[in-house]
Design a protein around this motif. Sequence first.
Motif, mmCIF file in Angstrom:
data_model
loop_
_atom_site.group_PDB
_atom_site.id
_atom_site.type_symbol
_atom_site.label_atom_id
_atom_site.label_comp_id
_atom_site.label_asym_id
_atom_site.label_seq_id
_atom_site.Cartn_x
_atom_site.Cartn_y
_atom_site.Cartn_z
ATOM 1 N N GLY A 7 0.810 -1.218 0.000
ATOM 2 C CA GLY A 7 0.000 0.000 0.000
ATOM 3 C C GLY A 7 0.833 1.254 0.000
ATOM 4 O O GLY A 7 2.022 1.246 -0.334
ATOM 5 N N HIS A 8 0.213 2.344 0.386
ATOM 6 C CA HIS A 8 0.833 3.658 0.436
ATOM 7 C C HIS A 8 1.218 3.968 1.879
ATOM 8 O O HIS A 8 0.471 3.669 2.810
ATOM 9 C CB HIS A 8 -0.130 4.712 -0.101
ATOM 10 C CG HIS A 8 -0.578 4.451 -1.502
ATOM 11 N ND1 HIS A 8 0.081 4.941 -2.605
ATOM 12 C CD2 HIS A 8 -1.619 3.717 -1.977
ATOM 13 C CE1 HIS A 8 -0.532 4.536 -3.708
ATOM 14 N NE2 HIS A 8 -1.560 3.791 -3.347
ATOM 15 N N TRP A 9 2.373 4.622 2.055
ATOM 16 C CA TRP A 9 2.929 4.780 3.395
ATOM 17 C C TRP A 9 3.247 6.232 3.722
ATOM 18 O O TRP A 9 3.737 6.984 2.862
ATOM 19 C CB TRP A 9 4.223 3.972 3.537
ATOM 20 C CG TRP A 9 3.976 2.500 3.675
ATOM 21 C CD1 TRP A 9 3.843 1.594 2.664
ATOM 22 C CD2 TRP A 9 3.829 1.781 4.900
ATOM 23 N NE1 TRP A 9 3.615 0.340 3.196
ATOM 24 C CE2 TRP A 9 3.605 0.426 4.564
ATOM 25 C CE3 TRP A 9 3.862 2.143 6.244
ATOM 26 C CZ2 TRP A 9 3.414 -0.567 5.510
ATOM 27 C CZ3 TRP A 9 3.682 1.166 7.206
ATOM 28 C CH2 TRP A 9 3.452 -0.176 6.834
ATOM 29 N N LEU A 10 2.999 6.582 4.989
ATOM 30 C CA LEU A 10 3.453 7.856 5.549
ATOM 31 C C LEU A 10 4.585 7.570 6.523
ATOM 32 O O LEU A 10 4.423 6.786 7.462
ATOM 33 C CB LEU A 10 2.316 8.566 6.288
ATOM 34 C CG LEU A 10 2.738 9.749 7.185
ATOM 35 C CD1 LEU A 10 3.300 10.894 6.344
ATOM 36 C CD2 LEU A 10 1.561 10.232 8.045
ATOM 37 N N LEU A 11 5.733 8.209 6.307
ATOM 38 C CA LEU A 11 6.857 8.112 7.239
ATOM 39 C C LEU A 11 6.674 9.175 8.314
ATOM 40 O O LEU A 11 6.762 10.371 8.031
ATOM 41 C CB LEU A 11 8.176 8.321 6.500
ATOM 42 C CG LEU A 11 9.434 8.413 7.375
ATOM 43 C CD1 LEU A 11 9.665 7.112 8.138
ATOM 44 C CD2 LEU A 11 10.657 8.752 6.527
ATOM 45 N N ALA A 12 6.402 8.727 9.551
ATOM 46 C CA ALA A 12 6.126 9.666 10.639
ATOM 47 C C ALA A 12 7.062 9.490 11.817
ATOM 48 O O ALA A 12 6.880 10.137 12.849
ATOM 49 C CB ALA A 12 4.672 9.504 11.096
ATOM 50 N N THR A 13 8.055 8.607 11.697
ATOM 51 C CA THR A 13 9.054 8.410 12.742
ATOM 52 C C THR A 13 10.446 8.568 12.125
ATOM 53 O O THR A 13 10.604 8.460 10.907
ATOM 54 C CB THR A 13 8.936 7.014 13.389
ATOM 55 O OG1 THR A 13 9.078 6.003 12.383
ATOM 56 C CG2 THR A 13 7.577 6.852 14.073
ATOM 57 N N PRO A 14 11.465 8.825 12.929
ATOM 58 C CA PRO A 14 12.799 9.087 12.374
ATOM 59 C C PRO A 14 13.340 7.926 11.545
ATOM 60 O O PRO A 14 13.283 6.769 11.960
ATOM 61 C CB PRO A 14 13.654 9.318 13.626
ATOM 62 C CG PRO A 14 12.688 9.769 14.662
ATOM 63 C CD PRO A 14 11.434 9.009 14.394
ATOM 64 N N ALA A 15 13.877 8.250 10.380
ATOM 65 C CA ALA A 15 14.327 7.218 9.446
ATOM 66 C C ALA A 15 15.695 6.648 9.785
ATOM 67 O O ALA A 15 16.133 5.689 9.136
ATOM 68 C CB ALA A 15 14.349 7.777 8.023
ATOM 69 N N HIS A 16 16.401 7.205 10.793
ATOM 70 C CA HIS A 16 17.666 6.590 11.171
ATOM 71 C C HIS A 16 17.446 5.434 12.139
ATOM 72 O O HIS A 16 18.399 4.749 12.507
ATOM 73 C CB HIS A 16 18.642 7.612 11.753
ATOM 74 C CG HIS A 16 18.133 8.328 12.958
ATOM 75 N ND1 HIS A 16 17.198 9.346 12.887
ATOM 76 C CD2 HIS A 16 18.414 8.200 14.273
ATOM 77 C CE1 HIS A 16 16.940 9.798 14.091
ATOM 78 N NE2 HIS A 16 17.664 9.123 14.964
ATOM 79 N N TYR A 17 16.206 5.225 12.567
ATOM 80 C CA TYR A 17 15.829 4.035 13.329
ATOM 81 C C TYR A 17 15.156 3.047 12.390
ATOM 82 O O TYR A 17 14.568 3.439 11.373
ATOM 83 C CB TYR A 17 14.886 4.389 14.476
ATOM 84 C CG TYR A 17 15.512 5.259 15.532
ATOM 85 C CD1 TYR A 17 16.543 4.777 16.340
ATOM 86 C CD2 TYR A 17 15.079 6.567 15.735
ATOM 87 C CE1 TYR A 17 17.119 5.580 17.313
ATOM 88 C CE2 TYR A 17 15.653 7.372 16.705
ATOM 89 C CZ TYR A 17 16.676 6.865 17.493
ATOM 90 O OH TYR A 17 17.262 7.650 18.449
ATOM 91 N N ILE A 18 15.193 1.779 12.767
ATOM 92 C CA ILE A 18 14.726 0.744 11.854
ATOM 93 C C ILE A 18 13.235 0.869 11.549
ATOM 94 O O ILE A 18 12.804 0.578 10.430
ATOM 95 C CB ILE A 18 15.061 -0.667 12.408
ATOM 96 C CG1 ILE A 18 14.764 -1.739 11.359
ATOM 97 C CG2 ILE A 18 14.331 -0.924 13.706
ATOM 98 C CD1 ILE A 18 15.524 -1.586 10.066
ATOM 99 N N GLY A 19 12.424 1.305 12.517
ATOM 100 C CA GLY A 19 11.000 1.434 12.263
ATOM 101 C C GLY A 19 10.687 2.425 11.155
ATOM 102 O O GLY A 19 9.829 2.178 10.297
#
Length: 385
Positions: A95-107
């Motif tokens: 699906g389509h995703w919103l990145l809402a947490t820091p990308a230097h962490y795995i989540g």
Amino acid sequence: MHVSWLDGSPHALAALDTALAAALNGGPAVLPLNSADPSAPALLEAMAPDRPAEPDTAVVIATSGSTGAPKGVLLSPRALTASATATHARLGGPGHWLLATPAHYIGGLQVLIRARLAGTKPAFLTGTGFRPDEFAAAAAPVLAENGPRYTALVPTQLVRLLDDGGAGLAAARAFDGIILGAAATSPKLRAQAAEEGVRIVPSYGMSETASGCVYDGVPLDGVRVEPDADERLWISGPVLSHGYRLAPELTAESFQDGSFRTSDRGRVLPDGRIEVLGRADDVINTGGVKVSAAAIERLLGAQPGVRDACVVGLPDPQWGEAVVAMVVASADEATLRAAVRAELGAAATPKRIEFVSELPLRGPGKIDRQAVRSRLVREGNPEGL
């Protein structure tokens, strides 16, 4: 090794996304770092990016963790894609995703990988802090798309959306699935989300498992989670890391016979679901009785007026260790102590409860237990408890 410096801007995130695409196809390994993190220079030095990456490494997740010692988790293209593919299968398809947490962490990083495997363009929640109105604005282009719409949050972010009750909460309701990770989802928070019509998927995992590997108590396809005789959880499956950066001894200690030895305790429930009981080192020995800090936290968190709680053991001349709690609550100390005593017994009852407006956090929403401990020692008198 390619170092991706992240400053919260769309440009930096887009550059990381491009570097990830190359790394997944055999290009240079990617080391994402937060340029605003005071520990970033030490992490960079410890990861030695000028030295060749270990074979089959696409990403190195660098962290100081709870110990303060730099550690780099090595993740292969296979582990990263296995996690993303199994996540889509569990949620209901790509699906389509919103990145809402820091990308230097795995989540956060996995949001980019999932979107890439789905062939969709992720949206970014940029800037510092977390505001419900900004979340709603960032979510708008994702929610305008056809097909499944997903995002990943930490519990503190969801609490803010629920408390705000405005456009941010309306946006949260519109997602087909919101993965909650980095910290445990309390029964109270789960109930609040259900009441408000927010579809959450509590997850358990870590960098060593390429993000969440247990969704709502059920391991992802191909993942096995088993407790040993001491209730220590062992994880195996295609999502596993293949070790730690420049640390063969730590790698050999943590990864054995295709399984990863976690720092968490857990058990298998009668219905086959995995219940995580807390960290293996959260047991407090007070007056010769061993009590679980996690169990006390869960009980405190379930009480009316309590938003969050952290429990630690502090040195005490009489008890060996004294149970002390820091809570975010509108309740009074006597009521909370009585609730613990009635459910868990006298030994588990906190000798002192410190009330605060918010708990110190590290990483993407994890309680900083060392900071809690230091503050309780500084502001109280543990020797006189």
